[in-house]
Design a protein around this motif. Sequence first.
Motif, PDB file in Angstrom:
ATOM      1  N   VAL A  12     -74.012  -8.418   7.622  1.00 22.23           N
ATOM      2  CA  VAL A  12     -72.998  -7.815   8.495  1.00 22.23           C
ATOM      3  C   VAL A  12     -71.992  -8.886   8.879  1.00 22.23           C
ATOM      4  CG1 VAL A  12     -72.609  -6.415  10.528  1.00 22.23           C
ATOM      5  CG2 VAL A  12     -74.829  -6.390   9.440  1.00 22.23           C
ATOM      6  N   PRO A  13     -70.729  -8.712   8.483  1.00 20.00           N
ATOM      7  CA  PRO A  13     -69.723  -9.717   8.825  1.00 20.00           C
ATOM      8  C   PRO A  13     -69.557  -9.831  10.332  1.00 20.00           C
ATOM      9  CG  PRO A  13     -68.877  -8.143   7.246  1.00 20.00           C
ATOM     10  CD  PRO A  13     -70.169  -7.604   7.740  1.00 20.00           C
ATOM     11  N   SER A  14     -69.195 -11.022  10.765  1.00 24.19           N
ATOM     12  CA  SER A  14     -69.154 -11.257  12.209  1.00 24.19           C
ATOM     13  C   SER A  14     -68.097 -10.422  12.911  1.00 24.19           C
ATOM     14  CB  SER A  14     -68.904 -12.737  12.473  1.00 24.19           C
ATOM     15  OG  SER A  14     -67.776 -13.158  11.742  1.00 24.19           O
ATOM     16  N   ASP A  15     -66.981 -10.077  12.207  1.00 24.45           N
ATOM     17  CA  ASP A  15     -65.970  -9.254  12.891  1.00 24.45           C
ATOM     18  C   ASP A  15     -66.496  -7.849  13.145  1.00 24.45           C
ATOM     19  OD1 ASP A  15     -65.962  -8.975  10.141  1.00 24.45           O
ATOM     20  OD2 ASP A  15     -63.913  -8.224  10.092  1.00 24.45           O
ATOM     21  N   VAL A  16     -67.344  -7.361  12.247  1.00 23.21           N
ATOM     22  CA  VAL A  16     -67.925  -6.032  12.474  1.00 23.21           C
ATOM     23  C   VAL A  16     -68.890  -6.076  13.657  1.00 23.21           C
ATOM     24  CG1 VAL A  16     -69.345  -4.214  11.461  1.00 23.21           C
ATOM     25  CG2 VAL A  16     -67.633  -5.374  10.067  1.00 23.21           C
ATOM     26  N   VAL A  17     -69.661  -7.155  13.724  1.00 21.94           N
ATOM     27  CA  VAL A  17     -70.561  -7.320  14.869  1.00 21.94           C
ATOM     28  C   VAL A  17     -69.744  -7.353  16.165  1.00 21.94           C
ATOM     29  CG1 VAL A  17     -72.232  -8.830  15.972  1.00 21.94           C
ATOM     30  CG2 VAL A  17     -72.248  -8.558  13.495  1.00 21.94           C
ATOM     31  N   ALA A  18     -68.645  -8.123  16.141  1.00 26.44           N
ATOM     32  CA  ALA A  18     -67.793  -8.204  17.330  1.00 26.44           C
ATOM     33  C   ALA A  18     -67.258  -6.830  17.700  1.00 26.44           C
ATOM     34  CB  ALA A  18     -66.640  -9.167  17.083  1.00 26.44           C
ATOM     35  N   ILE A 151     -60.390   9.205  13.636  1.00 27.62           N
ATOM     36  CA  ILE A 151     -61.689   8.635  14.011  1.00 27.62           C
ATOM     37  C   ILE A 151     -62.513   8.347  12.756  1.00 27.62           C
ATOM     38  CG2 ILE A 151     -63.889   9.160  15.128  1.00 27.62           C
ATOM     39  CD1 ILE A 151     -62.338  10.540  17.332  1.00 27.62           C
ATOM     40  N   LEU A 152     -62.474   9.284  11.813  1.00 24.59           N
ATOM     41  CA  LEU A 152     -63.190   9.077  10.555  1.00 24.59           C
ATOM     42  C   LEU A 152     -62.714   7.785   9.898  1.00 24.59           C
ATOM     43  CD1 LEU A 152     -65.252  10.753   8.954  1.00 24.59           C
ATOM     44  CD2 LEU A 152     -63.375  11.592   7.565  1.00 24.59           C
ATOM     45  N   PHE A 153     -61.387   7.641   9.842  1.00 23.78           N
ATOM     46  CA  PHE A 153     -60.819   6.458   9.199  1.00 23.78           C
ATOM     47  C   PHE A 153     -61.305   5.183   9.884  1.00 23.78           C
ATOM     48  CE2 PHE A 153     -57.576   3.317   8.214  1.00 23.78           C
ATOM     49  CZ  PHE A 153     -57.363   3.538   6.865  1.00 23.78           C
ATOM     50  N   ASN A 154     -61.319   5.204  11.190  1.00 23.43           N
ATOM     51  CA  ASN A 154     -61.738   4.019  11.934  1.00 23.43           C
ATOM     52  C   ASN A 154     -63.232   3.747  11.823  1.00 23.43           C
ATOM     53  OD1 ASN A 154     -59.679   2.510  13.653  1.00 23.43           O
ATOM     54  ND2 ASN A 154     -59.025   4.637  13.785  1.00 23.43           N
ATOM     55  N   MET A 155     -64.011   4.798  11.645  1.00 27.50           N
ATOM     56  CA  MET A 155     -65.459   4.607  11.526  1.00 27.50           C
ATOM     57  C   MET A 155     -65.804   3.689  10.364  1.00 27.50           C
ATOM     58  SD  MET A 155     -66.991   8.354  12.287  1.00 27.50           S
ATOM     59  CE  MET A 155     -68.370   8.117  11.191  1.00 27.50           C
ATOM     60  N   PHE A 159     -68.905   0.469   9.606  1.00 25.12           N
ATOM     61  CA  PHE A 159     -69.967   0.403   8.592  1.00 25.12           C
ATOM     62  C   PHE A 159     -69.602  -0.581   7.504  1.00 25.12           C
ATOM     63  CE2 PHE A 159     -70.244   4.738  10.414  1.00 25.12           C
ATOM     64  CZ  PHE A 159     -71.396   4.492  11.139  1.00 25.12           C
ATOM     65  N   ASN A 160     -68.679  -1.494   7.822  1.00 26.02           N
ATOM     66  CA  ASN A 160     -68.250  -2.527   6.894  1.00 26.02           C
ATOM     67  C   ASN A 160     -67.820  -1.954   5.545  1.00 26.02           C
ATOM     68  OD1 ASN A 160     -67.681  -5.117   6.076  1.00 26.02           O
ATOM     69  ND2 ASN A 160     -69.706  -5.411   5.168  1.00 26.02           N
ATOM     70  N   SER A 161     -67.126  -0.803   5.582  1.00 20.80           N
ATOM     71  CA  SER A 161     -66.606  -0.294   4.314  1.00 20.80           C
ATOM     72  C   SER A 161     -65.218   0.295   4.536  1.00 20.80           C
ATOM     73  CB  SER A 161     -67.550   0.734   3.717  1.00 20.80           C
ATOM     74  OG  SER A 161     -67.969   1.636   4.712  1.00 20.80           O
ATOM     75  N   TYR A 186     -63.483   7.217   2.486  1.00 20.37           N
ATOM     76  CA  TYR A 186     -63.007   7.397   3.861  1.00 20.37           C
ATOM     77  C   TYR A 186     -61.503   7.654   3.862  1.00 20.37           C
ATOM     78  CZ  TYR A 186     -67.197   6.160   6.499  1.00 20.37           C
ATOM     79  OH  TYR A 186     -68.429   6.167   7.084  1.00 20.37           O
ATOM     80  N   TYR A 187     -60.785   6.872   3.060  1.00 24.00           N
ATOM     81  CA  TYR A 187     -59.327   7.054   2.953  1.00 24.00           C
ATOM     82  C   TYR A 187     -59.012   8.482   2.536  1.00 24.00           C
ATOM     83  CZ  TYR A 187     -54.720   6.428   0.616  1.00 24.00           C
ATOM     84  OH  TYR A 187     -53.432   6.543   0.183  1.00 24.00           O
ATOM     85  N   VAL A 188     -59.670   8.931   1.446  1.00 27.32           N
ATOM     86  CA  VAL A 188     -59.393  10.266   0.915  1.00 27.32           C
ATOM     87  C   VAL A 188     -59.637  11.335   1.973  1.00 27.32           C
ATOM     88  CG1 VAL A 188     -60.226  12.011  -0.707  1.00 27.32           C
ATOM     89  CG2 VAL A 188     -59.820   9.669  -1.484  1.00 27.32           C
TER      90      VAL A 188
END
Length: 640
Positions: A12-18, A151-155, A159-161, A186-188
């Motif tokens: 898990v990248p640290s920015d996602v943890v943050a 919200i979907l886009f931001n989710m 999840f680091n994707s 997610y984009y689509v």
Amino acid sequence: MTIPFFGGTLFVPSDVVAAWGLTIILGILMAIYVWRKQKLPLIWSYMRTTNHRKIGTLYVLFGVLFFLRAGIDALLIRLQLAKPHSEFWVFQQDKYNELFTTHGTMMIFFVAMPLLIGLMNIAVPLQIGARDLAFPFLNSVSFWLFLAGAILFNMSFFFNSAPNAGWTGYAPLSTDTFTPDVGNDYYVFSLQISGLGTIFTAINMIVTIIRHRAPGMKLTRMPLFPWSALITSFLILVAFPVLSIGLYLLMFDRMFGTGFFSGEVGSPVFWQHLFWIFGHPEVYILALPAFGIFSDIISTFSKKRIFGYPAMVLSLALIGFLGFMVWAHHMFTVGLGPMANTFFAITTMLIAVPTGIKVFNWLFTMRGGVIRITAPMLFSLGFIPTFVMGGVTGVMLSVAAANFQYHDTHFVVAHFHYTIIGSTILGIFAGLYYWYPKITGKVLDETLGKWHFWLFLIGFHMTFLPMHITGLQGMPRRVYTYSYGDSLFTLNLISTIGAFIMGSSMLFVAWNVYKTHKYGKKVGNDPWNGRTLEWTVESPSQENTFHPMPVVKEMDPYWYAKVEGRTLASTTNVRPAPIAVETIKPLLIAVSMSIMSLGMIYSWYWMAILGGISTFALFIIRSETDERKKDYWEEAKSDE
Ligand code: HEM
Ligand SMILES: [Cu+2]
């Protein structure tokens, strides 16, 4: 960061943890605030509202929220580019690709669009003397679909994707061969859901403006913001379905092994055509409403009727029409051949004509006028030179041969930020300062507004002016670093400093909103000495405005009534108004569609089917309950 997880290890990248950490903390704080201040009933009522002003306000609130996210993305991009060989902490793996993708996509779809649509929701019905949009229920469905998409886009980030193929989602990069991760799914799906909402809004606006104007308000007497909303809605109605089709085919390529955009029979160029047949008009979908806002504001604060009204309307329409003839100017380097390139070069250059007409008409509106420099007027004044500069580089880019040099460099980045920020973002700020009383009943502080304007404008030019030069020197767009030998360091550093000045200007907005909320005084109906009908109703505008309905006999009716010291004529003999209801169904529709999309994204088909069934069921339930049923009779009678 690696975390042991059921025997395996999880990266898990640290920015996602943050981000998770911050979100949880903010969530808890917000929950406490809502609880302590007993805001739950208010939130509950906004979740069910179908009133145009309240929905408009929701659009604005969430647009601003996503502006924050996309703006922070921009600052991170600029931090990374501040110096050569930069190793900024978030740059683990291919984060830069994700950053410019989320920045661009969010700015266009979840910032610029909702803020403009929000302003349309708030102002258009009031300006044309309608009591609400034609279909209040549908309006609320539109809003919740936009929010669900956003919200979907931001989710995806959590999840680091996050999607990483650019806001244009170019195939074949965006197909599953090259980006097998779920990011671009997610984009689509998020664009698909929010796009559906946008299409609904367009239909709603068109019907409202065609059917629900006050008696006597002919189309030739309508203010220019509703005009721009009308033309924009037609553009949306043509452009967005094309995007939907493109996304749909991309979904098939990614999930079901078809080959529309790659392989033996498919071609990536098909995606480019579909995308830009949507994408270029989209630029005008963003610009035209801003033109409408500036027209109304410049006229109000020059105390003059807009100069060349028919030419203004015609050039709006002409820009809208030509906007559909130029999409391939994004594809000069694809190899369509000299004939195609020439055609698209010329049509592109033609757009400069109606645009030029508009610019001169704004200038002539001010000439000889009694000009008041207020915050909304300042943003309108800042718009003219900024946008003209973007227009000039636009004509440069449309020279097909020269385009080979500029293509995919920071020159393009400079160009489109000049046009988009110059029109849309300045227009949104102008509109928000202008109509703030209609939203909250108070006027924003002028001094802080001016601070905001100057910092923003100076920061803006500092950020993007140098990019013309770095671009001409060959600095490629969407590339995360450069080296000392490229002699790009100083200009990039200036850009980064400018971006932070721009960002800091937003602190003045936050302060202003807080101060106005706390100490601002309530103002009357007409704080700016306005010209159009929205200034005849209460601030903030109530549900069920215009009882009785004003009768319009000329352009800017309210102004001439004031000048001649009379009141507007009014009548109660009008077409039945749209009926507002309180309902949670629109939100449920959006939730069901999100569940369906999440199911699709992760190929949990049981979940997708569940979401699909519940969406469908809600449609059925809705079609069985129509709050207007009994009014159809009255309307049929009144039409006779
Ligand atoms: C707040 C100040 C902003 C800054 C500092 C900024 C900065 C940037 C930079 C440096 C890039 C290029 C990334 C790269 O090519 O590697 C970029 C791309 C982009 N920006 Fe902005 N931007 C800002 C605001 C906006 C706004 C307001 C919009 C639209 C409403 C916008 C839309 C875009 C789009 C569509 C892209 C292209 C993304 C892509 O290549 O896929 N930006 N921005
Ligand atoms: Cu274009």
